[in-house]
Design a protein around this motif. Sequence first.
Motif, PDB file in Angstrom:
ATOM      1  N   ARG A   1       0.770  -1.374  -0.103  1.00  0.00           N
ATOM      2  CA  ARG A   1      -0.289   0.150   0.335  1.00  0.00           C
ATOM      3  C   ARG A   1       1.224   1.266   0.101  1.00  0.00           C
ATOM      4  O   ARG A   1       0.546   2.398  -0.535  1.00  0.00           O
ATOM      5  CB  ARG A   1      -1.002   0.235   1.457  1.00  0.00           C
ATOM      6  N   SER A   2       1.557   1.051   0.798  1.00  0.00           N
ATOM      7  CA  SER A   2       2.284   2.505   0.812  1.00  0.00           C
ATOM      8  C   SER A   2       3.948   2.218   0.174  1.00  0.00           C
ATOM      9  O   SER A   2       3.742   3.629  -0.831  1.00  0.00           O
ATOM     10  CB  SER A   2       3.814   2.436   2.388  1.00  0.00           C
ATOM     11  N   ALA A   3       3.988   1.316  -0.874  1.00  0.00           N
ATOM     12  CA  ALA A   3       5.318   1.594  -1.938  1.00  0.00           C
ATOM     13  C   ALA A   3       4.541   1.317  -3.553  1.00  0.00           C
ATOM     14  O   ALA A   3       5.194   1.530  -4.094  1.00  0.00           O
ATOM     15  CB  ALA A   3       6.374   0.940  -1.710  1.00  0.00           C
ATOM     16  N   TYR A   4       5.049  -0.248  -3.275  1.00  0.00           N
ATOM     17  CA  TYR A   4       4.367  -0.972  -4.041  1.00  0.00           C
ATOM     18  C   TYR A   4       3.238  -0.713  -5.375  1.00  0.00           C
ATOM     19  O   TYR A   4       3.749  -0.373  -6.531  1.00  0.00           O
ATOM     20  CB  TYR A   4       4.349  -2.538  -3.987  1.00  0.00           C
ATOM     21  N   LEU A   5       1.923  -0.289  -4.674  1.00  0.00           N
ATOM     22  CA  LEU A   5       1.246  -0.402  -5.648  1.00  0.00           C
ATOM     23  C   LEU A   5       0.851   0.881  -5.919  1.00  0.00           C
ATOM     24  O   LEU A   5       0.594   1.260  -7.039  1.00  0.00           O
ATOM     25  CB  LEU A   5       0.335  -0.003  -4.660  1.00  0.00           C
ATOM     26  N   PRO A   6       1.730   1.986  -5.737  1.00  0.00           N
ATOM     27  CA  PRO A   6       2.123   3.409  -6.123  1.00  0.00           C
ATOM     28  C   PRO A   6       2.488   3.045  -7.440  1.00  0.00           C
ATOM     29  O   PRO A   6       2.601   4.296  -8.194  1.00  0.00           O
ATOM     30  CB  PRO A   6       2.079   4.782  -4.848  1.00  0.00           C
ATOM     31  N   ALA A   7       3.633   2.737  -6.652  1.00  0.00           N
ATOM     32  CA  ALA A   7       4.620   2.617  -8.049  1.00  0.00           C
ATOM     33  C   ALA A   7       4.598   1.819  -8.923  1.00  0.00           C
ATOM     34  O   ALA A   7       4.949   2.548 -10.322  1.00  0.00           O
ATOM     35  CB  ALA A   7       6.277   2.508  -7.531  1.00  0.00           C
TER      36      ALA A   7
ATOM     37  N   LEU B   1       6.092  12.370  -9.874  1.00  0.00           N
ATOM     38  CA  LEU B   1       4.833  11.316 -10.081  1.00  0.00           C
ATOM     39  C   LEU B   1       3.643  11.499  -9.528  1.00  0.00           C
ATOM     40  O   LEU B   1       3.777  11.818  -7.614  1.00  0.00           O
ATOM     41  CB  LEU B   1       5.460   9.580 -10.534  1.00  0.00           C
ATOM     42  N   PRO B   2       2.520  11.653  -9.767  1.00  0.00           N
ATOM     43  CA  PRO B   2       1.506  11.836  -8.853  1.00  0.00           C
ATOM     44  C   PRO B   2       1.413  10.626  -8.285  1.00  0.00           C
ATOM     45  O   PRO B   2       1.333   9.442  -8.379  1.00  0.00           O
ATOM     46  CB  PRO B   2       0.709  11.644  -9.821  1.00  0.00           C
ATOM     47  N   GLY B   3       0.617  10.797  -7.017  1.00  0.00           N
ATOM     48  CA  GLY B   3      -0.060   9.279  -6.554  1.00  0.00           C
ATOM     49  C   GLY B   3       1.510   8.519  -5.109  1.00  0.00           C
ATOM     50  O   GLY B   3       1.196   7.820  -4.346  1.00  0.00           O
ATOM     51  N   LEU B   4       2.570   9.391  -5.368  1.00  0.00           N
ATOM     52  CA  LEU B   4       3.474   8.485  -4.858  1.00  0.00           C
ATOM     53  C   LEU B   4       3.447   8.961  -3.374  1.00  0.00           C
ATOM     54  O   LEU B   4       3.004  10.053  -2.959  1.00  0.00           O
ATOM     55  CB  LEU B   4       5.237   8.122  -5.156  1.00  0.00           C
ATOM     56  N   ASN B   5       3.872   8.113  -2.105  1.00  0.00           N
ATOM     57  CA  ASN B   5       3.941   8.700  -1.045  1.00  0.00           C
ATOM     58  C   ASN B   5       5.152   9.452  -0.974  1.00  0.00           C
ATOM     59  O   ASN B   5       6.280   9.249  -1.315  1.00  0.00           O
ATOM     60  CB  ASN B   5       3.990   7.552  -0.035  1.00  0.00           C
ATOM     61  N   LYS B   6       5.502   9.960  -0.139  1.00  0.00           N
ATOM     62  CA  LYS B   6       6.384  11.398   0.307  1.00  0.00           C
ATOM     63  C   LYS B   6       7.712  10.303   0.741  1.00  0.00           C
ATOM     64  O   LYS B   6       8.162   9.198   1.451  1.00  0.00           O
ATOM     65  CB  LYS B   6       6.450  12.744   0.907  1.00  0.00           C
TER      66      LYS B   6
ATOM     67  N   ASN C   1      10.224   5.427  -0.954  1.00  0.00           N
ATOM     68  CA  ASN C   1       8.836   4.994  -1.793  1.00  0.00           C
ATOM     69  C   ASN C   1       9.059   5.729  -3.616  1.00  0.00           C
ATOM     70  O   ASN C   1       8.551   5.177  -3.844  1.00  0.00           O
ATOM     71  CB  ASN C   1       7.467   5.817  -1.330  1.00  0.00           C
ATOM     72  N   VAL C   2      10.334   6.572  -3.454  1.00  0.00           N
ATOM     73  CA  VAL C   2       9.954   6.944  -5.174  1.00  0.00           C
ATOM     74  C   VAL C   2      11.044   5.803  -5.884  1.00  0.00           C
ATOM     75  O   VAL C   2      10.627   5.962  -6.660  1.00  0.00           O
ATOM     76  CB  VAL C   2      10.362   8.637  -4.613  1.00  0.00           C
ATOM     77  N   SER C   3      12.103   6.152  -5.199  1.00  0.00           N
ATOM     78  CA  SER C   3      13.341   4.700  -5.068  1.00  0.00           C
ATOM     79  C   SER C   3      12.901   3.077  -5.993  1.00  0.00           C
ATOM     80  O   SER C   3      13.193   3.053  -6.497  1.00  0.00           O
ATOM     81  CB  SER C   3      14.075   4.609  -4.650  1.00  0.00           C
ATOM     82  N   VAL C   4      10.593   3.253  -5.101  1.00  0.00           N
ATOM     83  CA  VAL C   4      10.992   1.835  -5.325  1.00  0.00           C
ATOM     84  C   VAL C   4      10.629   1.620  -7.090  1.00  0.00           C
ATOM     85  O   VAL C   4      10.283   1.200  -7.808  1.00  0.00           O
ATOM     86  CB  VAL C   4       9.657   1.980  -4.740  1.00  0.00           C
TER      87      VAL C   4
END
Length: 358
Positions: free
Chosen positions: A12-18, A293-298, A302-305
Amino acid sequence: MKVGIVGASFARSAYLPALRHVEGAQVVALASGRLESARSAADEFGVPAAYDDWQEMLDRHSPDLVLIATPTDLHAPITLAALERGAHVLCEKPTAMDAREAATMLDKAEGLGRLHMIDHELRFNPNRARVAEMIANGDLGEIRHVNVANIGASWANPAARPKGDWWSLAEHGGGRLGANGSHQVDMLRWWLGPVASLVGQALTVIPNRVDKTTGEPWTATADDVAYFTMQMQTGALAQVFMSGVAANNIGNLTQVFGSKGTILLDNEDEKLLFAKVGGAFEDITVADPLAALPGLNKGIWNVSVVAALRELTAAIVEGRKLRAGATFFDGLANQQVLDAVKKSTATRAWVDLPAERK
């Protein structure tokens, strides 16, 4: 490309937004130890199927790629099952419970010709990649020593963690050494090469804890403080100190000292500073375009994923090896370092590392 995920929290925090920013990737199913967690994450991101049994998920959907973000003691069994069912695998850190499990995962992946990645996502962070490039190019000269400190307060209150929290239980692979130390080891191996020997400790400073809701006492068995000094094969020394039981959050500070200059990197502001011999520090921070990118958690994790998953999925589609990122070869070498810290804790002595597999 059909993607299956095991572990709802990091999904929820990283994979799915990425994965919303990874072309061609379709998440077909998500599994978690609690069905309500799996369904909640699946509903939020439009994943069609949710399970509380990861084996059923693998059997029903035969994913091309499986992402594993579970307690550490489940990494090896899920990885092996996914590989045997034809999937490529990205596994969270630490790799496994010990080097024996990590070697089994590597052998299985290589034997079946599957791609494999350990999610040390900061290999895809532009600032840390800049440091790697500067070291490789000789901009810092001979690297003499590196200091890394990661100091936090999240485990300082005995009531901070719920009873049964796997991060606090050694039998599930919890502890600061695996949670944060594995990232530090990967970064240092990436920058400096193999580890020759080390000395250190992984300690449980606050074993006596109480459930924050019920007040029921329980005992933590995983380390909440870990520190070690590594002598790299190059001769450089690298010192890492991690604590979750400080009174205040200090954050993560990395200092790299070479014969021609010094690097400072603070996670608090993510500014990369460089000073040549006798000179002042200059800001050489590299912005990450993916952060917009939209929708990523800060947060850099989370961004590097996004970049990690883009590289892995591109390698799968193109039928090639990974060009960047940590593989199960790195995961095994990393696990050998973590195991050595635990051995050093018991023996109170330096431990020599075996030669790395390639």
